[in-house]
Scaffold this active site. Structure first.
Site: not given
Length: 308
Positions: A7-9, A12, A102, A185, A268
Site C-alpha cells: 500500500g502507498a497510503g 506506508g 494497531n 499503544k 476496525e
C-alpha cells in the site's frame, strides 16, 4: 535491503517515501488505480519536515519479481486477508514481515500464515492522511516507526534492518520490548478511537466535560483489566501514563477511526473492540463502556452497508 511496502497510503506511503528519500531500495505493492496515480503524479508528501515528490517503483499483485528482504504492512485490519494474499508470493524463508497495524489480533493471523520466525513486532505514531488527489499530508511533529524482534533479541537481521532505516528523515526506533509497546499503544488507541467515535467529537470538547473525562477513565480501567486478565505485558502504571498522554493531545485531535466514520468508510471495530470483548466474555469481565462503543460502531456499520 529490498523493501516492499504494501500500500502507498498515509502511513506506508509516508515512511516508504522517507526511505526512498534516503536512498533505500523500496517498492510499493498497490492496486491498479493507485499505481496509475503514482505513475502519473509521483508519490507526493506534504510534511512539516519537508515536502517530497518521488517517482517510486510500484508493482501489482501477481507481478513477477524476486522475494523481498522486508515487507512493511500498513493496511487497515479489514484489508489484512487480501493483503496477505497479495504479497504471499514475495515471501521466502529469509523475509521479515513488519506490520504497523494497531491492536494485536493481526499478529495471530500473520504468524498462522507465514510462520512465527518471519513476523516482527511494529507500530507507529504519526498524524497523516491521504487527500482526494492522493497526496499524503503529515501535520504533527511526531513521525515515529517502532520495530523489533518480538522476543526482544538484537538479532543479526534486526540490526541490519536498523541500519537500513538509520538516517532517514523520520524516527525509526529499534525496541527491545516491542510486545509491551504494542499493548501500550493498543490501550491508548482503544481509548482515543473509542471515545471520539462514541461522542462523534474531537478529544478536546470531551475532556472539557466532567462526564467525558470520567468516561475516558472508565474505558481505560475496563481495557486495562481485560489486558491484565489475558496476561498482556502492560506496565503497572500504564493507566495513569496513558491518561496523562490523552489529556495532552491537541484540542482538535480526531482518531483515524472517527475520520473513517466521517468519510462513510468501514472501521476496525472488530479488530480493536471485538477482540477485547471476546476475551472479556470468556473471562467474565463486565465492560459496559467498551460494549457501548462496539454497539455504536455496529449500528454505524449496519447503516453503512445498507446504503450500498
Amino acid at each position: 535491503m529490498r523493501i516492499l511496502v504494501v500500500g502507498a497510503g498515509a502511513i506506508g506511503g509516508y515512511f516508504g517515501g522517507r526511505l526512498i528519500e534516503k536512498g533505500e531500495d523500496v517498492t510499493f505493492l498497490v492496486r491498479e488505480k493507485r499505481k496509475q496515480q503514482l505513475d502519473q503524479n509521483g508519490l507526493l508528501i506534504e510534511s512539516i519536515y519537508g515536502d517530497l515528490k518521488l517517482k517510486p517503483k510500484t508493482i501489482l499483485s501477481g507481478d513477477n519479481t524476486d522475494p523481498f528482504d522486508v515487507i512493511l504492512v500498513s493496511t487497515k485490519a479489514y484489508q489484512l486477508k487480501g493483503s496477505m494474499e497479495s504479497f504471499h508470493s514475495y515471501v521466502n524463508e529469509n523475509t521479515m514481515i513488519l506490520p504497523l497495524l494497531n491492536g494485536y489480533a493481526h499478529l495471530d493471523k500473520l504468524v498462522s500464515e507465514f510462520g512465527e520466525e518471519r513476523v516482527l513486532g511494529g507500530l507507529c505514531f504519526i498524524e497523516s492522511t491521504l487527500d482526494n488527489s492522493g497526496k499524503i499530508l503529515q501535520t504533527s511533529p511526531v513521525h515515529e516507526l517502532v520495530f523489533g524482534e518480538r522476543s526482544g533479541e538484537k538479532t543479526k537481521r534486526i540490526l541490519k534492518l536498523r541500519d537500513s532505516f538509520s538516517g532517514a528523515k523520520a524516527t525509526f526506533t529499534l525496541s527491545e520490548n516491542i510486545e509491551q509497546e504494542m499493548w501500550h499503544k493498543y490501550l491508548f488507541i482503544t481509548t482515543v478511537a473509542g471515545i471520539t467515535s462514541l461522542f462523534r467529537s474531537p478529544i478536546g470538547p470531551i475532556l472539557e466535560r466532567e462526564h467525558g473525562l470520567k468516561t475516558i477513565e472508565k474505558l481505560l480501567n475496563e481495557t486495562a483489566a481485560i489486558m491484565r486478565e489475558i496476561d498482556a505485558p502492560i506496565d503497572v502504571h500504564i493507566k495513569e501514563i496513558q491518561l496523562k498522554r490523552i489529556m495532552g493531545l491537541s484540542y482538535g485531535m480526531k482518531s483515524s477511526l472517527q475520520r473513517d466514520m466521517e468519510k462513510q468508510q468501514p472501521t476496525e471495530a472488530d479488530h480493536f473492540f471485538g477482540y477485547l470483548l471476546q476475551h472479556a466474555k470468556e473471562k467474565g469481565i463486565e465492560s459496559p463502556v467498551l460494549l457501548a462503543i462496539y454497539a455504536n460502531l455496529a449500528v454505524y456499520g449496519a447503516g453503512l452497508f445498507s446504503l450500498k
